[in-house]
Design a protein around this motif. Structure first.
Motif, short mmCIF file in Angstrom:
data_model
loop_
_atom_site.label_atom_id
_atom_site.label_comp_id
_atom_site.label_asym_id
_atom_site.label_seq_id
_atom_site.Cartn_x
_atom_site.Cartn_y
_atom_site.Cartn_z
N GLU A 145 1.00 14.84 -49.10
CA GLU A 145 -0.37 15.14 -48.65
C GLU A 145 -1.38 14.87 -49.77
O GLU A 145 -2.44 14.27 -49.53
N TYR A 202 -1.87 11.05 -50.25
CA TYR A 202 -2.80 10.42 -49.31
C TYR A 202 -4.25 10.79 -49.63
O TYR A 202 -5.16 9.96 -49.43
N ARG A 203 -4.49 11.98 -50.14
CA ARG A 203 -5.85 12.31 -50.58
C ARG A 203 -6.26 11.42 -51.75
O ARG A 203 -7.40 10.93 -51.80
N ARG A 220 -7.13 8.02 -50.45
CA ARG A 220 -8.47 7.95 -49.85
C ARG A 220 -9.56 7.96 -50.93
O ARG A 220 -10.59 7.30 -50.79
N VAL A 268 0.97 8.49 -36.80
CA VAL A 268 0.86 9.16 -38.09
C VAL A 268 -0.59 9.19 -38.57
O VAL A 268 -1.09 10.23 -39.03
N ILE A 269 -1.29 8.06 -38.47
CA ILE A 269 -2.67 7.98 -38.96
C ILE A 269 -3.59 8.84 -38.10
O ILE A 269 -4.46 9.54 -38.62
N THR A 270 -3.41 8.82 -36.79
CA THR A 270 -4.24 9.62 -35.91
C THR A 270 -4.06 11.11 -36.17
O THR A 270 -5.03 11.89 -36.09
N ASN A 271 -2.84 11.52 -36.50
CA ASN A 271 -2.56 12.94 -36.72
C ASN A 271 -2.92 13.42 -38.13
O ASN A 271 -2.79 14.61 -38.43
N ASP A 272 -3.35 12.50 -39.00
CA ASP A 272 -3.79 12.88 -40.34
C ASP A 272 -5.28 13.21 -40.28
O ASP A 272 -6.11 12.32 -40.07
N PRO A 273 -5.65 14.48 -40.44
CA PRO A 273 -7.07 14.85 -40.27
C PRO A 273 -8.00 14.20 -41.29
O PRO A 273 -9.21 14.12 -41.06
N GLY A 274 -7.45 13.71 -42.40
CA GLY A 274 -8.31 13.09 -43.40
C GLY A 274 -8.45 11.59 -43.26
O GLY A 274 -9.23 10.97 -43.98
N ALA A 275 -7.69 10.98 -42.34
CA ALA A 275 -7.67 9.52 -42.21
C ALA A 275 -8.51 9.07 -41.02
O ALA A 275 -8.52 9.72 -39.98
#
Length: 270
Positions: free
Chosen positions: A34, A37-38, A41, A220-227
């Motif tokens: 997690e 991925y932050r 971004r 996966v990307i849709t379920n990532d709230p930051g993506a």
């Protein structure tokens, strides 16, 4: 990691890329997926501030046959930029390895979207949103010596993305869509160095097919709230069909594609 530590790690990774030098991996307890991925971004934001433009996503480690080799056991994804994406012809192309530390080459299938894909769509619905598909080489690069890393380190460091050399695009037609449903599972790519075959990979290596890899990434990307979800106009590369193979200047790499109406490529590295 604290927010400050994540910011520092993002800048360290960017500085290493600019200076073409390798860095140490994070300690396992320091960097979660997690947090990685932050950091990814944050790197995206810094790169766009410097004038780069995100044009799509790259998927990594979708080929289950190489998971044990790298001790990574799930796919990852990263951003792809206008400065890392290169259109190439099917005849010989020259490409410089000067920006990279420890590059390898991967033959991959790419898709371009005319409309934004949505989670849970059927294969037919997904194919209906693809404008074109192509075969290309991804140049992947490790900021970690000898390609020794944890999955989170690869996520933070651009998803290992160095460049994508995209061959001629084939526009999607109804006939193509009908053909691709099964062909993407069965096709094969033979990869050669200086005329010698080094590996042969099949579409089924990539999570069953590049289309399956694509559906997984959308979820996966849709379920990532930051993506940000994948949008219309984006390009998505779906991961290597063969092993990732080390490259060096002076070599000529080529492919032969069977089972898909796509030309092979030939790249001479400088």
């Amino acid at each position: 990691m604290t927010e400050t530590e994540e910011e520092n790690r993002a800048q360290q990774i960017l500085d290493a890329r600019r200076d073409r030098r390798q860095i140490a991996c994070s300690k396992p307890e320091e960097l979660s997926i997690e947090a990685a991925y932050r950091i990814s971004r944050r790197i995206r934001d810094l790169r766009t501030e410097e004038g780069e433009r995100v044009i799509g996503r790259k998927l990594g480690f979708t080929n289950r046959t190489i998971w044990d080799e790298y001790q990574v056991h799930a796919p990852i994804w990263g951003y792809m930029y206008d400065r890392t994406f290169h259109e190439v012809s099917s005849v010989e192309t020259r490409f410089s390895l000067a920006p990279f530390c420890e590059p390898r080459i991967e033959p991959e299938i790419a898709f371009g979207f005319s409309r934004a894909p949505r989670i849970g769509e059927s294969e037919d619905e997904l194919l209906g949103k693809i404008a074109w598909y192509a075969h290309g080489f991804e140049i992947v690069d490790s900021l970690y010596k000898d390609w020794k890393f944890k999955a989170a380190d690869t996520v933070a460091a651009f998803g290992l993305h160095g460049a994508y050399l995209c061959g001629p695009r084939r526009q999607m037609t109804d006939e193509d869509a009908a053909m691709l449903r099964s062909a993407l599972q069965r096709f094969q790519i033979e990869i050669l160095r200086d005329g010698e075959t080094l590996d042969i990979g099949h579409g089924s290596n990539v999570l069953g097919s590049p289309l399956s890899a694509l559906r997984h990434a959308i979820e996966v990307i849709t379920n990532d709230p930051g993506a940000d979800p994948i949008s219309a106009g984006e390009i998505v590369t779906t991961g290597t069909v063969t092993r990732a193979l080390p490259v060096k200047p002076g070599e000529t790499w080529s492919t032969m594609v069977s089972g898909l109406p796509l030309d092979g490529l030939q790249i001479t590295l400088t």
